[in-house]
Design a protein around this motif. Structure first.
Motif, mmCIF file in Angstrom:
data_model
loop_
_atom_site.group_PDB
_atom_site.id
_atom_site.type_symbol
_atom_site.label_atom_id
_atom_site.label_comp_id
_atom_site.label_asym_id
_atom_site.label_seq_id
_atom_site.Cartn_x
_atom_site.Cartn_y
_atom_site.Cartn_z
ATOM 1 N N GLU A 197 92.540 -66.874 83.084
ATOM 2 C CA GLU A 197 93.622 -67.687 84.173
ATOM 3 C C GLU A 197 92.344 -67.892 85.358
ATOM 4 O O GLU A 197 92.847 -68.965 86.449
ATOM 5 N N ARG A 198 91.420 -66.971 85.477
ATOM 6 C CA ARG A 198 90.593 -67.164 86.656
ATOM 7 C C ARG A 198 89.262 -67.606 86.524
ATOM 8 O O ARG A 198 88.589 -68.143 87.375
ATOM 9 N N LEU A 199 88.722 -67.094 85.480
ATOM 10 C CA LEU A 199 87.305 -67.543 85.070
ATOM 11 C C LEU A 199 87.486 -68.894 84.191
ATOM 12 O O LEU A 199 88.270 -69.093 83.370
ATOM 13 N N VAL A 200 86.683 -70.174 84.765
ATOM 14 C CA VAL A 200 86.955 -71.366 84.435
ATOM 15 C C VAL A 200 85.585 -71.792 83.707
ATOM 16 O O VAL A 200 84.431 -71.663 84.048
ATOM 17 N N LYS A 201 85.616 -72.055 82.388
ATOM 18 C CA LYS A 201 84.493 -72.534 81.617
ATOM 19 C C LYS A 201 83.914 -73.981 82.336
ATOM 20 O O LYS A 201 84.828 -74.852 82.192
ATOM 21 N N CYS A 202 82.739 -74.020 82.824
ATOM 22 C CA CYS A 202 82.252 -75.458 83.122
ATOM 23 C C CYS A 202 81.216 -76.214 82.518
ATOM 24 O O CYS A 202 81.013 -77.340 82.777
ATOM 25 N N GLU A 203 80.264 -75.270 81.745
ATOM 26 C CA GLU A 203 79.465 -76.108 80.715
ATOM 27 C C GLU A 203 80.089 -76.916 79.847
ATOM 28 O O GLU A 203 81.211 -76.653 79.186
ATOM 29 N N GLY A 204 79.565 -78.011 79.685
ATOM 30 C CA GLY A 204 80.079 -78.961 78.835
ATOM 31 C C GLY A 204 81.196 -79.869 79.628
ATOM 32 O O GLY A 204 81.982 -80.558 78.995
ATOM 33 N N GLU A 205 81.311 -79.579 80.834
ATOM 34 C CA GLU A 205 82.942 -80.170 81.756
ATOM 35 C C GLU A 205 82.022 -81.102 82.884
ATOM 36 O O GLU A 205 80.722 -80.614 83.336
ATOM 37 N N ILE A 206 82.622 -82.158 83.226
ATOM 38 C CA ILE A 206 81.858 -82.716 84.456
ATOM 39 C C ILE A 206 83.296 -82.331 85.566
ATOM 40 O O ILE A 206 84.514 -82.804 85.347
ATOM 41 N N VAL A 207 83.048 -81.305 86.309
ATOM 42 C CA VAL A 207 84.173 -80.732 87.020
ATOM 43 C C VAL A 207 84.317 -81.447 88.582
ATOM 44 O O VAL A 207 83.235 -81.631 89.107
ATOM 45 N N ASN A 208 85.495 -81.797 88.904
ATOM 46 C CA ASN A 208 85.431 -82.698 89.965
ATOM 47 C C ASN A 208 86.172 -81.740 91.187
ATOM 48 O O ASN A 208 87.003 -81.351 90.974
ATOM 49 N N ILE A 209 85.380 -81.465 92.109
ATOM 50 C CA ILE A 209 85.822 -80.526 93.024
ATOM 51 C C ILE A 209 85.965 -81.334 94.557
ATOM 52 O O ILE A 209 84.891 -81.619 95.300
ATOM 53 N N ASN A 210 87.294 -81.771 94.752
ATOM 54 C CA ASN A 210 87.321 -82.470 95.931
ATOM 55 C C ASN A 210 86.492 -83.605 96.280
ATOM 56 O O ASN A 210 85.966 -84.125 97.354
ATOM 57 N N GLY A 211 86.425 -84.421 95.137
ATOM 58 C CA GLY A 211 85.393 -85.583 95.104
ATOM 59 C C GLY A 211 83.832 -85.591 95.055
ATOM 60 O O GLY A 211 83.276 -86.610 94.511
ATOM 61 N N TYR A 212 83.241 -84.064 94.660
ATOM 62 C CA TYR A 212 82.029 -83.922 94.403
ATOM 63 C C TYR A 212 81.926 -83.434 92.980
ATOM 64 O O TYR A 212 82.661 -82.586 92.441
ATOM 65 N N GLU A 213 81.240 -84.266 92.119
ATOM 66 C CA GLU A 213 81.143 -83.899 90.583
ATOM 67 C C GLU A 213 80.257 -82.939 90.607
ATOM 68 O O GLU A 213 79.112 -82.746 90.991
ATOM 69 N N MET A 214 80.538 -82.031 89.723
ATOM 70 C CA MET A 214 79.645 -80.951 89.245
ATOM 71 C C MET A 214 79.171 -80.942 87.676
ATOM 72 O O MET A 214 80.160 -80.818 86.840
ATOM 73 N N VAL A 215 77.964 -80.920 87.640
ATOM 74 C CA VAL A 215 77.480 -80.937 86.145
ATOM 75 C C VAL A 215 76.949 -79.464 85.951
ATOM 76 O O VAL A 215 76.099 -79.138 86.860
ATOM 77 N N THR A 216 77.177 -79.007 84.819
ATOM 78 C CA THR A 216 76.854 -77.292 84.572
ATOM 79 C C THR A 216 75.978 -77.308 83.066
ATOM 80 O O THR A 216 76.503 -77.938 82.182
ATOM 81 N N PHE A 217 74.883 -76.518 83.357
ATOM 82 C CA PHE A 217 74.052 -76.409 82.054
ATOM 83 C C PHE A 217 73.549 -75.095 82.128
ATOM 84 O O PHE A 217 72.719 -74.665 82.943
ATOM 85 N N GLY A 218 73.513 -74.356 81.059
ATOM 86 C CA GLY A 218 73.039 -73.084 81.091
ATOM 87 C C GLY A 218 71.845 -72.699 80.333
ATOM 88 O O GLY A 218 71.125 -71.584 80.393
ATOM 89 N N TYR A 219 71.319 -73.652 79.469
ATOM 90 C CA TYR A 219 70.093 -73.745 78.756
ATOM 91 C C TYR A 219 68.968 -73.323 79.521
ATOM 92 O O TYR A 219 68.956 -74.339 80.626
ATOM 93 N N VAL A 220 67.768 -72.880 79.215
ATOM 94 C CA VAL A 220 66.654 -72.991 79.940
ATOM 95 C C VAL A 220 65.104 -73.292 79.096
ATOM 96 O O VAL A 220 65.472 -73.487 77.878
#
Length: 324
Positions: free
Chosen positions: A163-186
């Protein structure tokens, strides 16, 4: 990688967003607790962990009977056991309590060792989930949680149910109008960690995702690997035995970041790049107009490294390192 999904916007316009970002906690419960506390103290709107939650080592504690345990060549009682478990959790070390037969099994059976590693990794992450729920109770705070190159994919099973930890990889998360792209591979490392890709693969996968954002110049790139050739990716040069190269009494440093991520940040010029992976390279820099930050990591001594960032009117208004 699967399909990238786009979350519904929380707002149609960008506003003032206070972000607290950390990364490379590597199993340190102390650093995790400090991060949550710092989020509350700074009154952050968003908490982000950039990857590498998993610890790196597992130490067996041998139950020798009669309330006695052997660990690191020392015999301790129940009180000593509690103290050493506290120390291990603080520094990110995993432990397992076994009898002599169990110890032999772990030493001789790789499958049994792998299964025990999986068990303790998931157990520690589930404990963190409970800690986050307790610490953040009464708030709307979520912890956007990514996996890094050292993290096995099964860790997403715990994050996805939280309920508190949110998976964001593979998502485009919108934070108050700012979009966040997440990627963990190196990009490839000398240690062949669980989540590595070639530079071409990183570029292809990330570009596919980035092209789905509406405004790249208002986007946060939450990418575990730092861009190549910046202040964020300095690490010791290693020889063929993986030991640091020393010249004239000093360790030789080199750039080890991702050329693909550098190229993408040059092409798309996001508002902000938040990175990790290279623990010793705490720094900020710029690629064109893009502010890029790596808070660094000293998880092994239970020290929190984080960055407090304020976005306002489509700009990075301020950013500050937090260490404690």
């Amino acid at each position: 990688m699967g399909l990238f999904k786009k979350n519904k916007p929380e707002s149609n316009s960008t506003g003032n967003v206070k972000i607290l970002f950390t990364t490379d906690l590597h199993g340190s419960e102390t650093a995790f607790r400090k991060f949550l506390n710092a989020g509350l103290m700074t009154k952050a709107d968003v908490l982000i962990i950039g990857g590498d939650l998993a610890g790196k080592s597992l130490i067996p504690i041998i139950d020798i009977g009669n309330g006695k345990f052997k660990v690191e060549e020392k015999v301790i009682g129940r009180e000593g056991l509690d103290e050493i478990i506290k120390k291990y959790k603080s520094s990110g070390i995993y432990y397992t309590i076994v009898d002599q037969r169990g110890l032999v099994e772990l030493n001789e059976n790789k499958k049994a060792l792998d299964e025990e590693f999986k068990r303790v990794i998931l157990e520690r992450l589930q404990e963190w989930d409970k800690i986050a729920e307790e610490k953040l109770k009464g708030t709307n705070l979520k912890v956007y949680t990514n996996l890094g190159n050292d993290d096995p994919l099964y860790m997403f099973d715990v994050i996805s149910k939280s309920e508190r930890l949110v998976k964001c990889e593979g998502e485009i998360v919108n934070i108050n109008g700012y979009e966040m792209v997440t990627f963990g591979y190196v990009n490839p490392t000398p240690w062949n960690t669980p989540r590595e890709m070639t530079e071409d693969q990183i570029y292809s996968n990330l570009k596919q995702m980035i092209e789905k954002v509406e405004n790249p110049d208002r986007t946060i790139f939450n990418l575990h690997a730092p861009p190549y050739g910046t202040n964020l990716d300095n690490a010791p040069l290693l020889d063929k035995t993986l030991k640091p190269v020393v010249r004239n009494g000093e360790i030789v440093m080199t750039h080890v970041g991702s050329t693909a991520i550098r190229k993408l940040e040059e092409e798309f010029q996001p508002l902000l790049g938040i990175h990790g992976h290279i623990h010793e390279s705490r720094a900020f820099d710029k690629i064109g107009k893009t502010v890029i930050i790596n808070p660094g990591s000293e998880y092994g001594i239970g020290l929190l490294h984080a960055t407090y960032i304020v976005l306002e009117n489509n700009k990075v208004k301020t950013h500050q390192f937090i260490i404690g």
